[in-house]
Design an enzyme around this catalytic site. Structure first.
Site, PDB file in Angstrom:
ATOM      1  N   HIS A  95       0.849  -1.191   0.000  1.00 32.92           N
ATOM      2  CA  HIS A  95       0.000   0.000   0.000  1.00 32.92           C
ATOM      3  C   HIS A  95       0.892   1.250   0.000  1.00 32.92           C
ATOM      4  CE1 HIS A  95      -2.711   3.139   1.383  1.00 32.92           C
ATOM      5  NE2 HIS A  95      -3.668   2.414   0.840  1.00 32.92           N
ATOM      6  N   GLU A 167      -3.759   1.858  -7.390  1.00 31.58           N
ATOM      7  CA  GLU A 167      -4.138   2.980  -6.542  1.00 31.58           C
ATOM      8  C   GLU A 167      -3.182   4.141  -6.811  1.00 31.58           C
ATOM      9  OE1 GLU A 167      -6.609   1.427  -2.955  1.00 31.58           O
ATOM     10  OE2 GLU A 167      -4.550   1.716  -2.331  1.00 31.58           O
TER      11      GLU A 167
HETATM   12  P1  PGA Z   1      -9.333   6.124   0.095  1.00 38.07           P
HETATM   13  O1  PGA Z   1      -8.290   4.991   0.459  1.00 38.07           O
HETATM   14  O2  PGA Z   1     -10.519   5.474  -0.553  1.00 38.07           O
HETATM   15  O3  PGA Z   1      -9.698   6.767   1.408  1.00 38.07           O
HETATM   16  O4  PGA Z   1      -8.648   7.081  -0.843  1.00 38.07           O
HETATM   17  C1  PGA Z   1      -8.007   3.971  -0.458  1.00 38.07           C
HETATM   18  C2  PGA Z   1      -6.775   3.248  -0.039  1.00 38.07           C
HETATM   19  O5  PGA Z   1      -5.852   3.872   0.498  1.00 38.07           O
HETATM   20  O6  PGA Z   1      -6.688   2.018  -0.214  1.00 38.07           O
END
Ligand code: PGA
Length: 258
Positions: A95, A167
């Site tokens: 992450h 992401e």
């Molecule tokens: P968020 O987080 O939806 O609050 O942007 C997503 C993540 O960090 O996996």
């Protein structure tokens, strides 16, 4: 071929009791559907006993991180086998917050991916470029590098148990902004391309999710994208009622697009 994946990274929120309530509310308000796979990644302190509770609603439980070694002198760390012994199904690896605040490198993630498979867990590997990398026009190169290193040497017979989440770092969390579909689609396609380079025809067995400021108003747009197999949501679903609400919106959009 894939179910529609919908899950959340709880980050450093929720006590053990909060997580138990979350799972109960989701079970009350949504019924298990074979075409969709829910998952929840709470803090380590919420994990004991949770997979059993979550099994009632068909929800997988994942950890947010783990060490790559089986055991050892690593004060404060959690080993893969400890998670597996609790019935943990998945583990979140790479992450952006782990990379940024805890210095996790692609090389380390490669060891963690191997350890996850060795212990029978499904790694959910996150990749994504930051704002500067996007500004320089190297988003595709960034995700390709992250994938090629973190998945180096992984056998193609693991693909059905591998989950990748795109992401974009600039879209994650309270300082992030929701991305337009046209901003993320080329990168998602680049990820598919790289996975194809790595695993050939078996790459299609890898589930690809999207995460980063997914919310009530944009979830349907992402969920309808054929390149995606699901959504990975953070703060918008911190409450279980919101989890079910956004799940339903996304799942309907998905079904309509098929
Ligand atoms: P968020 O987080 O939806 O609050 O942007 C997503 C993540 O960090 O996996």
């Amino acid at each position: 071929m894939h179910p529609f994946y919908f899950g959340t990274n709880v980050k450093m929120h929720q006590t053990h009791a909060d997580t138990q309530r979350f799972v109960r509310v989701v079970a009350e308000q949504s019924s298990p559907v074979p075409e969709r796979q829910l998952f929840l990644m709470p803090p380590f302190t919420s994990l004991a006993g949770l997979p059993e509770l979550a099994a009632e609603s068909g929800m997988w439980i994942g950890a947010q991180n783990m060490h790559d070694a089986d055991e050892g002198e690593f004060t404060g760390e959690i080993a893969p086998g400890m998670l597996r012994a609790l019935g943990v199904e998945m583990v979140l690896l790479g992450h952006a917050e782990r990379r940024r605040h805890f210095g996790e490198t692609d090389g380390l993630l490669n060891r963690k991916v191997r350890a996850a498979f060795a212990h029978g867990m499904r790694p959910l590997l996150c990749v994504g470029e930051d704002a500067q990398e996007r500004g320089f026009g190297i988003a595709h190169e960034t995700v390709a590098r992250q994938l090629k290193v973190a998945l180096h040497g992984i056998q193609a017979d693991h693909t059905a148990r591998l989950i990748v989440a795109y992401e974009p770092v600039w879209s994650i969390g309270t300082s992030g902004r929701p991305a337009l579909v046209e901003e993320v689609l080329p990168v998602l396609e680049a990820i598919r391309h790289t996975l194809g380079e790595l695993f050939g025809a078996r790459a299609k067995e890898i589930a690809l999710l999207y995460g980063g400021s997914v919310n009530e108003s944009n979830c349907a747009d992402y969920a309808a994208l054929p390149v995606l197999d699901g959504l990975f949501v953070g703060r918008a679903v911190r409450q279980p009622e919101d989890f079910v609400h956004i799940l339903n919106l996304a799942y309907q959009a998905r079904a309509k697009s098929r």
